[in-house]
Each structure stands twice: as C-alpha cells, then as structure tokens.
Design a protein around this motif. Structure first.
Motif, PDB file in Angstrom:
ATOM      1  N   MET A   1      49.718  92.934 -38.278  1.00 32.01           N
ATOM      2  CA  MET A   1      48.982  94.139 -37.442  1.00 32.01           C
ATOM      3  C   MET A   1      48.224  93.557 -36.280  1.00 32.01           C
ATOM      4  O   MET A   1      47.603  92.391 -36.468  1.00 32.01           O
ATOM      5  CB  MET A   1      48.089  94.977 -38.187  1.00 32.01           C
ATOM      6  N   THR A   2      48.634  94.211 -35.275  1.00 28.67           N
ATOM      7  CA  THR A   2      47.974  93.571 -33.864  1.00 28.67           C
ATOM      8  C   THR A   2      46.121  93.987 -34.200  1.00 28.67           C
ATOM      9  O   THR A   2      45.860  94.921 -34.407  1.00 28.67           O
ATOM     10  CB  THR A   2      48.415  94.716 -32.638  1.00 28.67           C
ATOM     11  N   LYS A   3      45.588  93.135 -33.710  1.00 28.04           N
ATOM     12  CA  LYS A   3      44.203  92.957 -33.783  1.00 28.04           C
ATOM     13  C   LYS A   3      43.528  93.029 -32.456  1.00 28.04           C
ATOM     14  O   LYS A   3      43.780  92.252 -31.541  1.00 28.04           O
ATOM     15  CB  LYS A   3      43.478  91.660 -34.374  1.00 28.04           C
ATOM     16  N   VAL A   4      42.193  93.882 -32.208  1.00 33.49           N
ATOM     17  CA  VAL A   4      41.662  93.759 -31.112  1.00 33.49           C
ATOM     18  C   VAL A   4      40.128  93.531 -31.535  1.00 33.49           C
ATOM     19  O   VAL A   4      39.705  94.309 -32.378  1.00 33.49           O
ATOM     20  CB  VAL A   4      41.622  95.302 -30.289  1.00 33.49           C
ATOM     21  N   LEU A   5      39.478  92.674 -30.762  1.00 33.94           N
ATOM     22  CA  LEU A   5      38.218  92.280 -31.089  1.00 33.94           C
ATOM     23  C   LEU A   5      37.281  92.874 -30.148  1.00 33.94           C
ATOM     24  O   LEU A   5      37.537  92.659 -28.855  1.00 33.94           O
ATOM     25  CB  LEU A   5      38.204  90.677 -31.165  1.00 33.94           C
ATOM     26  N   ILE A   6      36.015  93.360 -30.559  1.00 31.13           N
ATOM     27  CA  ILE A   6      34.891  93.472 -29.864  1.00 31.13           C
ATOM     28  C   ILE A   6      33.914  92.692 -30.111  1.00 31.13           C
ATOM     29  O   ILE A   6      33.455  92.288 -31.127  1.00 31.13           O
ATOM     30  CB  ILE A   6      34.285  94.914 -29.941  1.00 31.13           C
ATOM     31  N   ALA A   7      33.694  91.539 -28.802  1.00 34.88           N
ATOM     32  CA  ALA A   7      32.730  90.587 -29.052  1.00 34.88           C
ATOM     33  C   ALA A   7      31.527  90.892 -28.076  1.00 34.88           C
ATOM     34  O   ALA A   7      31.745  90.700 -26.842  1.00 34.88           O
ATOM     35  CB  ALA A   7      33.383  89.194 -28.708  1.00 34.88           C
ATOM     36  N   THR A   8      30.322  91.325 -28.621  1.00 35.07           N
ATOM     37  CA  THR A   8      29.468  91.658 -27.805  1.00 35.07           C
ATOM     38  C   THR A   8      28.065  91.088 -28.185  1.00 35.07           C
ATOM     39  O   THR A   8      27.661  91.489 -29.359  1.00 35.07           O
ATOM     40  CB  THR A   8      29.271  93.076 -27.773  1.00 35.07           C
ATOM     41  N   ASP A   9      27.398  90.067 -27.716  1.00 31.82           N
ATOM     42  CA  ASP A   9      26.027  89.633 -28.110  1.00 31.82           C
ATOM     43  C   ASP A   9      25.121  90.814 -27.820  1.00 31.82           C
ATOM     44  O   ASP A   9      24.101  90.966 -28.160  1.00 31.82           O
ATOM     45  CB  ASP A   9      25.774  88.521 -27.459  1.00 31.82           C
ATOM     46  N   LYS A  10      25.549  91.684 -26.755  1.00 37.66           N
ATOM     47  CA  LYS A  10      24.705  92.820 -26.272  1.00 37.66           C
ATOM     48  C   LYS A  10      25.447  94.189 -26.840  1.00 37.66           C
ATOM     49  O   LYS A  10      26.518  94.503 -26.295  1.00 37.66           O
ATOM     50  CB  LYS A  10      24.276  92.983 -24.895  1.00 37.66           C
ATOM     51  N   PRO A  11      25.546  94.591 -27.861  1.00 37.22           N
ATOM     52  CA  PRO A  11      26.571  95.316 -28.399  1.00 37.22           C
ATOM     53  C   PRO A  11      26.505  96.757 -27.778  1.00 37.22           C
ATOM     54  O   PRO A  11      25.638  97.112 -26.883  1.00 37.22           O
ATOM     55  CB  PRO A  11      25.896  95.902 -30.146  1.00 37.22           C
ATOM     56  N   PHE A  12      27.742  97.407 -27.837  1.00 33.51           N
ATOM     57  CA  PHE A  12      27.870  98.738 -27.253  1.00 33.51           C
ATOM     58  C   PHE A  12      27.117  99.624 -28.212  1.00 33.51           C
ATOM     59  O   PHE A  12      26.809  99.567 -29.441  1.00 33.51           O
ATOM     60  CB  PHE A  12      29.356  99.209 -27.512  1.00 33.51           C
ATOM     61  N   ALA A  13      27.060 100.805 -27.750  1.00 32.65           N
ATOM     62  CA  ALA A  13      26.089 101.968 -28.097  1.00 32.65           C
ATOM     63  C   ALA A  13      27.102 102.237 -29.397  1.00 32.65           C
ATOM     64  O   ALA A  13      28.396 102.185 -29.401  1.00 32.65           O
ATOM     65  CB  ALA A  13      25.964 103.061 -27.478  1.00 32.65           C
ATOM     66  N   PRO A  14      26.733 102.751 -30.735  1.00 31.04           N
ATOM     67  CA  PRO A  14      27.470 102.898 -31.721  1.00 31.04           C
ATOM     68  C   PRO A  14      28.499 104.372 -31.210  1.00 31.04           C
ATOM     69  O   PRO A  14      29.708 104.155 -31.856  1.00 31.04           O
ATOM     70  CB  PRO A  14      26.572 103.734 -32.758  1.00 31.04           C
ATOM     71  N   ALA A  15      28.204 105.211 -30.470  1.00 29.79           N
ATOM     72  CA  ALA A  15      29.131 106.240 -29.977  1.00 29.79           C
ATOM     73  C   ALA A  15      30.156 105.722 -29.235  1.00 29.79           C
ATOM     74  O   ALA A  15      31.446 106.117 -29.268  1.00 29.79           O
ATOM     75  CB  ALA A  15      28.462 107.392 -29.262  1.00 29.79           C
ATOM     76  N   ALA A  16      30.004 104.607 -28.585  1.00 34.04           N
ATOM     77  CA  ALA A  16      31.035 103.798 -27.893  1.00 34.04           C
ATOM     78  C   ALA A  16      31.961 103.103 -28.784  1.00 34.04           C
ATOM     79  O   ALA A  16      33.360 103.199 -28.428  1.00 34.04           O
ATOM     80  CB  ALA A  16      30.436 102.795 -26.744  1.00 34.04           C
ATOM     81  N   VAL A  17      31.398 102.267 -29.651  1.00 26.92           N
ATOM     82  CA  VAL A  17      32.380 101.707 -30.651  1.00 26.92           C
ATOM     83  C   VAL A  17      32.969 102.780 -31.451  1.00 26.92           C
ATOM     84  O   VAL A  17      34.250 102.350 -31.611  1.00 26.92           O
ATOM     85  CB  VAL A  17      31.325 100.980 -31.459  1.00 26.92           C
ATOM     86  N   ASP A  18      32.654 103.816 -31.791  1.00 24.39           N
ATOM     87  CA  ASP A  18      33.499 105.070 -32.542  1.00 24.39           C
ATOM     88  C   ASP A  18      34.559 105.356 -31.532  1.00 24.39           C
ATOM     89  O   ASP A  18      35.722 105.387 -31.987  1.00 24.39           O
ATOM     90  CB  ASP A  18      32.443 106.053 -32.821  1.00 24.39           C
TER      91      ASP A  18
END
Length: 307
Positions: A1-18
C-alpha cells in the motif's frame, strides 16, 4: 500500500490532520504520523518506506532524502522550501513541491499585527502613532505581498512595490504604485514588508546601505527568512539611527544584542508564526495531501520546485 508520512516537529492542528487523512485514505493510501519528534533518528526511520511526505519547517536534508528509498514526492506545507535539499531530491528522482498561497493571508495579517503592536509601543499605555497615511513598500509582490497590499489599503496607507519578476501592469491593477528599483522602494517608504526567498542572491542582501535609505522612523518588517538580513549591518544601522526599528516573526541570531541595546525598537515572535493559524494549517495541509495524490496518480507536478 502507498504510504504518506506527515513529519512535523511542530504538528499540524488536529483538524488539519483529520482533513489530510480524509484525502490520503480516500485515495486508498495509508497515512503515517511522526509528530513532535526530537531525534533525527526517528525521522530517518519513519521515511524508510514512504512514497509521499508532508513537512512544515522540518529539515529534509540529503540524509533524509537518501534514507527514503521509496519516496516519490515531498511537499513543504507552506511557501518557502529552503528546508528541502532540492539537489538531493533531483538526484534521487523525488519531486519537491510547496503549497504557494495557502498561508498567505495568515502571514499578511501577522505583518499588520506586529506593525500595530510596535506603533502602539507594545500597548504599554504611552502615546504611539497611526499607520494611516504612511507609505509601505512591499519587497516581492507574490501571494503574501498581494495580501499585504490589500490590507494596507484598508489601513489608508500608500502602497508601493518592487518585484522584477511580476509585470508592472499586474501590480498596478491592484492599485499599487510600482518603483523601478529596490533602492527606490527603501528610500520612499516608512515601512518595508519583506517577502523575498532565501537563496544565493538574496542572503544578506538587506544590508546597512539599503536600510539606511529609509526615511526617519523607518521600520523593516520581515516575515520572510532571517538569512536575507545582513545582521552585522542591521546592528550597525540600529546603533547609528535611533529612529529605526526592526520587527520579525523569526528572531535573528543577534537577537540578544538587539534586546540589550535597542529596547522598544524591535519585536520578535518566539518562533516563526506567519503560518500559525487554524485556517492556514488546514489549507496548507489539504493542499499538500492533494498534491501528493495527484502527483502519484496523475503525474501532476504543477508546484514542483526542483529541476
């Protein structure tokens, strides 16, 4: 399966991640999160088997790119992309992209937040001054610059711009006055809002001679990159001109010296804040996710920044 990584030492807001998850999983991909990491080893491990990657201010160095053996596309959620090793991406067949325009309004509003804060002496109860009727120069008339110009007109300021890469007619159509040189911009304007990228031509280009052209009471507003400022020249100018002030959403390396010597003539946010709004978080995150999916599925490289 194709994988996409969000790598953030300063995280996105939860709504953005959703929202990102909705796009990524809707394409049939797996979403992997690496948030608030402190050890580069964690990042190197996380990229090992991913096909796409979204970062913010994280450093995508050559080591990171070469550790990501399956990586096809990396997106910087924001306009600047000097935190990505573009040469390493090209050598390893990786498409590097940014998300221009998604953070623009957030950055522009911060420009005026900092300007008003300085003009009112940090709201310390003493008499300040107004922005109305003052001249503001926009150094680089890209997405952020256009928003700055629009807000400035709302404040009743006279708006000028210099950008050799944007047609004069395009700038004038926004009701902004075009100047013929960067020297003319700084000589004309009480405020200069800086939006140039950091590259070999621009690093340390904002120097003593250029800043010294500004009228009495000149204020430089930097929401671009600290590297474009010649800090030695900045210190020299602030020492020579007690009327000059510097405000930025990224503190210079010489911030301690400025704080010790030039009280009341500077303001720096504690970290880079231009894109730190809920709306910008969501907009840039969704744009990044869509760009990855479209690149992998359709070969769409619209916002590619490497060769």
């Amino acid at each position: 399966m194709t994988k996409v990584l969000i790598a953030t030492d300063k995280p996105f807001a939860p709504a953005a991640v959703d929202s990102i998850r909705t796009v990524v999983e809707g394409a049939g991909y797996e979403l992997v999160l690496l948030e608030s990491y402190t050890d580069k080893a964690d990042l190197l491990a996380a990229v090992a088997d991913v096909d796409g990657m979204i970062i913010r201010s994280d450093k995508a160095t050559r080591e990171v790119i070469e550790a990501a053996k399956n990586l096809k596309v990396i997106v910087r959620a924001g306009a600047g992309y000097d935190n990505i090793d573009l040469e390493a991406c090209t050598e390893n067949g990786v498409v590097a992209m940014n998300t221009p325009g998604q953070n623009s309004n957030a950055v522009a509003e911060l420009v005026f937040g900092m300007m008003v804060f300085l003009a009112r002496n940090g709201f310390n109860g003493t008499s300040g001054f107004e922005l109305r009727g003052k001249k503001i120069g926009i150094h680089a008339y890209g997405n952020v610059g256009r928003y700055v110009g629009g807000i400035a007109k709302g404040f009743g300021m006279e708006v000028y711009a210099f950008d050799p890469f944007v047609a004069k007619e395009t700038i004038e159509a926004d009701g902004v006055k075009v100047v013929d040189s960067v020297e003319e911009l700084y000589s004309t304007c009480n405020y200069v809002s800086l939006h140039i990228p950091a590259n070999d031509k621009t690093k340390k280009s904002i120097n003593f001679d250029l800043l010294n052209r500004m009228p009495k009471g000149g204020v430089l507003v930097n929401t671009a990159r600290k590297e474009v400022i010649d800090e030695e020249g900045l210190i020299k100018l602030m020492a020579a001109r007690k009327d000059f002030a510097y405000i930025s959403d990224i503190a210079p390396d010489c911030k301690d010296e400025i704080a010790a010597k030039f009280e009341g003539r500077f303001f720096f946010t504690p970290k880079k804040m231009g894109a730190q709004t809920a709306e910008a978080n969501i907009n840039a995150g969704i744009a990044g996710a869509n760009q990855i999916v479209n690149c992998i599925e359709k070969g769409d490289e619209t916002y590619r920044v490497n060769k």
